[in-house]
Design a protein around this motif. Structure first.
Motif, PDB file in Angstrom:
ATOM      1  N   GLY A 365     -59.940  30.952  20.652  1.00  0.00           N
ATOM      2  CA  GLY A 365     -59.941  30.830  19.198  1.00  0.00           C
ATOM      3  C   GLY A 365     -58.999  31.807  18.541  1.00  0.00           C
ATOM      4  N   ARG A 368     -55.356  30.789  19.202  1.00  0.00           N
ATOM      5  CA  ARG A 368     -54.898  29.670  18.383  1.00  0.00           C
ATOM      6  C   ARG A 368     -54.606  30.110  16.950  1.00  0.00           C
ATOM      7  N   PHE A 530     -63.633  33.478  15.447  1.00  0.00           N
ATOM      8  CA  PHE A 530     -62.734  32.914  16.456  1.00  0.00           C
ATOM      9  C   PHE A 530     -63.451  31.873  17.316  1.00  0.00           C
ATOM     10  N   SER A 531     -64.722  32.103  17.616  1.00  0.00           N
ATOM     11  CA  SER A 531     -65.499  31.082  18.333  1.00  0.00           C
ATOM     12  C   SER A 531     -65.689  29.851  17.458  1.00  0.00           C
ATOM     13  N   TYR A 533     -63.598  28.827  15.130  1.00  0.00           N
ATOM     14  CA  TYR A 533     -62.326  28.098  15.088  1.00  0.00           C
ATOM     15  C   TYR A 533     -62.061  27.376  16.403  1.00  0.00           C
ATOM     16  N   HIS A 534     -62.403  28.021  17.511  1.00  0.00           N
ATOM     17  CA  HIS A 534     -62.251  27.368  18.816  1.00  0.00           C
ATOM     18  C   HIS A 534     -63.072  26.083  18.869  1.00  0.00           C
ATOM     19  N   ARG A 542     -59.137  29.064  10.045  1.00  0.00           N
ATOM     20  CA  ARG A 542     -57.939  29.793  10.466  1.00  0.00           C
ATOM     21  C   ARG A 542     -57.392  30.648   9.329  1.00  0.00           C
TER      22      ARG A 542
END
Length: 670
Positions: A365, A368, A530-531, A533-534, A542
């Protein structure tokens, strides 16, 4: 540690060949082999000694030569390749061996349930059999390796494949656990046994490979370079990052793997494939533009190249494949001078969650976000130096013990900036923060999902309302730190007793806990962004993460560009040539195919969606601004050698690339 240097344009030539196929190697012809390698601009090709089926492709006193091979095929391949200056590393299947499994079933891995482990389950399913490195199979394998280096001393390395060890309960593993005071009924103890067997494999197989030549290059392939496994690096001369975008890895896997390996003291390559799907596909061809992009992506991330192919049992090279490879490798050949010994430039380091034993999801995440926002970054583990980086990100799940706490304190004392998200920064027992975020910890939120009421400075550009956040946040109470935004609750969690609409309840009131806390050079986000977004990939997530990163980085960004989010950018430094090399990449990706059972009988594997690159769309008037530590005297587009106008002002270099397709290098000379 090894300083072995790889060649740029390699092919990994699979040759897993069934004993039920006749005429092995009968169509091999030296000049046709050489024609293919020249057509493909290939400078190294990995050829087979022993395949997964267990057959050798040369005379052997240890193993068994393929029953339908009548000559020394490996010798012929090596001699034909060396004649035109092409290196030949030799492949030996290590972790799977169907022939050995058939003749010595006691050498196979056995589960705690008493069933054979491996790539196959039921007996009537096709697939290779996994061997246990605690059994005499390891003796057999090492004798094979020693024979290969004795028969082919001129080979350019040993490639050992499928290096893994499961929680085996074979006779030898049970004896080892009993002697070592381990309990086979405990998964942790079975894993301890597996780790010991794996280390025994690394020690003995590497010694066998170097039994005649101490400098023999050796690589052990596990399909992924596990971040944080520094204990096994002494057994490697280099790294090969297996990452076939269409084979399940996707296009974002390789850049993240490369950004970690850039910081290790070993040369490395990126391994993709010519296949439309993955290994084992005869008659499948990736579009040439996809290989062009994948090769450019590897160069931009400091890697050499290897493209997977599969030789027909007849031994005849597929010239269609080598024409496709040649389109990409001709470009690589022209670009090599601008990539050799190039070191990456990064503003931000991400402390790998995978290296901390917390899984790779937060890494993915964070990666990216940073790739799509065109922020220069790298991945590190806790043993690496944090000092060179302006900012350090601990994504979502990094718990901080005493050792890491001291290292973070030293980094912050030196002026470093730290972004913590989710549970990151907490002590291992979750009793509170080991990093001073300017707030106390009051536990995990009971709400899932909850809602983000972001402060204006961090708010996504197109969202003013509360934003749903699917993973649980942490509850913190600001003390000396500044609370930013709010976490808002839903009316209730969704259960059978109370639910609303198709998914979850809408936003209700504020919880009283902030969404973020800033304290000096530390910024804490309460959500594991971040998790999230992943998992979901929403642009709003983002943007929230990126604004948090930039607010902490402040004026520390080396690079600004107006590339679209699907484009990629990296910056490297060639110190000897006194130049920076900026890499711009762009290729639209399309998700094609579907998850479909093609053959109920199992004759063909089920299909799956594949990321496809076909059309290469040019980008126009791309602007870039760079803040570099030295004045720039000249800028050129490479490998064209074309001067590019630029401006300097306020310590920045500004330039516009009128047009590029797929990949453009821009050299900035001191």
């Amino acid at each position: 540690m090894s300083r072995y240097e790889l060649r740029f344009r390699q092919v990994h030539l699979d040759f897993h060949t069934s004993p039920h196929i006749p005429g092995i190697g009968e169509a091999f012809e030296r000049t046709q082999w050489q024609e293919a390698l020249r057509l493909g601009h290939v400078d190294s090709i990995t050829c087979f000694s022993k395949c997964h089926h267990g057959w050798s492709y040369h005379p052997t006193e240890v193993g068994r030569m393929h029953p339908h091979l009548r000559f020394d095929l490996l010798r012929a391949q090596i001699e034909a390749s060396k004649e035109i200056g092409v290196n030949v590393p030799v492949y030996i299947s290590a972790g799977v061996d169907d022939l050995a499994a058939s003749e010595h079933p006691e050498w196979r891995e056995i589960s705690i349930a008493g069933a054979y482990q491996g790539w196959t389950g039921p007996i009537n399913q096709p697939g290779f059999k996994t061997m246990c490195f605690n059994t005499p199979y390891l003796d057999y394998l090492c004798r094979q390796i020693e024979e290969v280096v004795r028969l082919f001393p001129e080979c350019d390395g040993i490639f050992l494949d499928i290096i893994s060890q499961g929680e085996c309960c074979c006779r030898w593993c049970l004896e080892y656990m009993e002697a070592s005071g381990l309990d086979a009924e405990r998964a942790e103890d079975r894993q301890t046994c597996a780790r010991a067997a794996l280390m025994r494999y690394f020690e003995r197989s590497t010694a066998a490979a170097r039994s005649l030549r101490p400098d023999m290059p050796v690589f052990h392939n596990s399909g992924h370079i596990t971040r944080g496994r520094r204990d096994i690096l002494p057994f490697f001369s280099h790294l090969e990052l297996e990452s076939l975008p269409t084979g399940g890895w996707g296009y974002d896997h390789f850049p993240l793997s490369a950004k970690y390996c850039q910081n290790l003291p070993l040369d490395f390559l990126g391994m993709t494939g010519k296949f439309h799907t993955t290994w084992g596909e005869f008659g499948g061809y990736k579009h040439p533009n996809a290989l062009r992009y994948e090769c450019a992506q590897a160069l931009a991330n400091g890697a050499k190249l290897s493209i997977g192919d599969q030789l027909h049992p007849s031994g005849e090279m597929d010239l269609t494949t080598y024409r496709i490879i040649g389109e990409a490798y001709a470009e690589v050949e022209a670009k090599e001078p601008f990539c050799r010994h190039a070191k990456p430039v990064a503003d931000i380091a991400v402390l790998s969650s995978e290296a901390e034993g917390r899984g790779a999801g937060p890494d993915t995440g964070a990666g990216r976000v940073l790739l799509e926002e065109h922020l220069l970054f790298t991945l590190v583990d806790r043993e690496m130096d944090f000092a060179p980086y302006k900012m350090l990100i601990l994504p979502d799940l990094i718990l901080v013990d005493g050792q890491l706490q001291r290292k973070l304190q030293e980094y912050l004392a030196g002026g470093g900036r730290v972004l913590l998200t989710g549970r990151s920064g907490l002590r291992p027992d979750l009793s509170g923060f080991a990093v001073d975020i300017g707030a106390s910890y009051e536990g995990e939120s009971p709400h899932q999902p909850d809602y983000l009421e972001a402060p204006e400075s961090l708010r996504p550009s197109f969202v003013e309302s509360p934003l749903v956040m699917y993973h649980r946040s942490q509850q913190v109470r600001p003390e000396k730190g500044e609370g930013l935004g709010w976490i808002r609750a839903p009316y209730f969690n969704r259960t059978w007793r109370h639910y609303c609409s198709h998914q979850h309840a809408p936003v209700a009131g504020r919880t009283g806990y902030p969404a973020a806390v800033r304290s000096g050079n530390v910024l804490y986000l309460a959500h594991p962004i971040f998790s999230i977004y992943h998992a979901l990939g929403a642009v709003a997530y983002r943007e929230y993460a990126a604004r948090a990163i930039r607010s902490l980085l402040r004026d520390g960004e080396t690079l600004h560009t107006d590339l679209p989010s699907g484009a990629r950018v990296t910056l490297t430094r060639q110190e000897t040539e006194r130049r920076w090399v900026l890499h711009l990449l762009y290729a639209p990706r399309n998700l094609r195919g579907a998850q479909i059972q093609i053959s109920p009988e199992g004759y063909v594997r089920d299909s799956y969606p594949v990321e496809v690159i076909e059309d290469l769309v040019p980008l126009h008037d791309v602007t870039v601004e760079l803040r570099l530590p030295r004045a720039v005297s000249a800028v050129t587009l490479e490998p064209q050698g074309q001067p590019l106008p630029f401006e300097t002002a306020d310590g920045s270099v500004r330039l516009t690339v009128p047009e590029f397709t797929c990949h453009q290098m821009i050299c900035l000379k001191d």
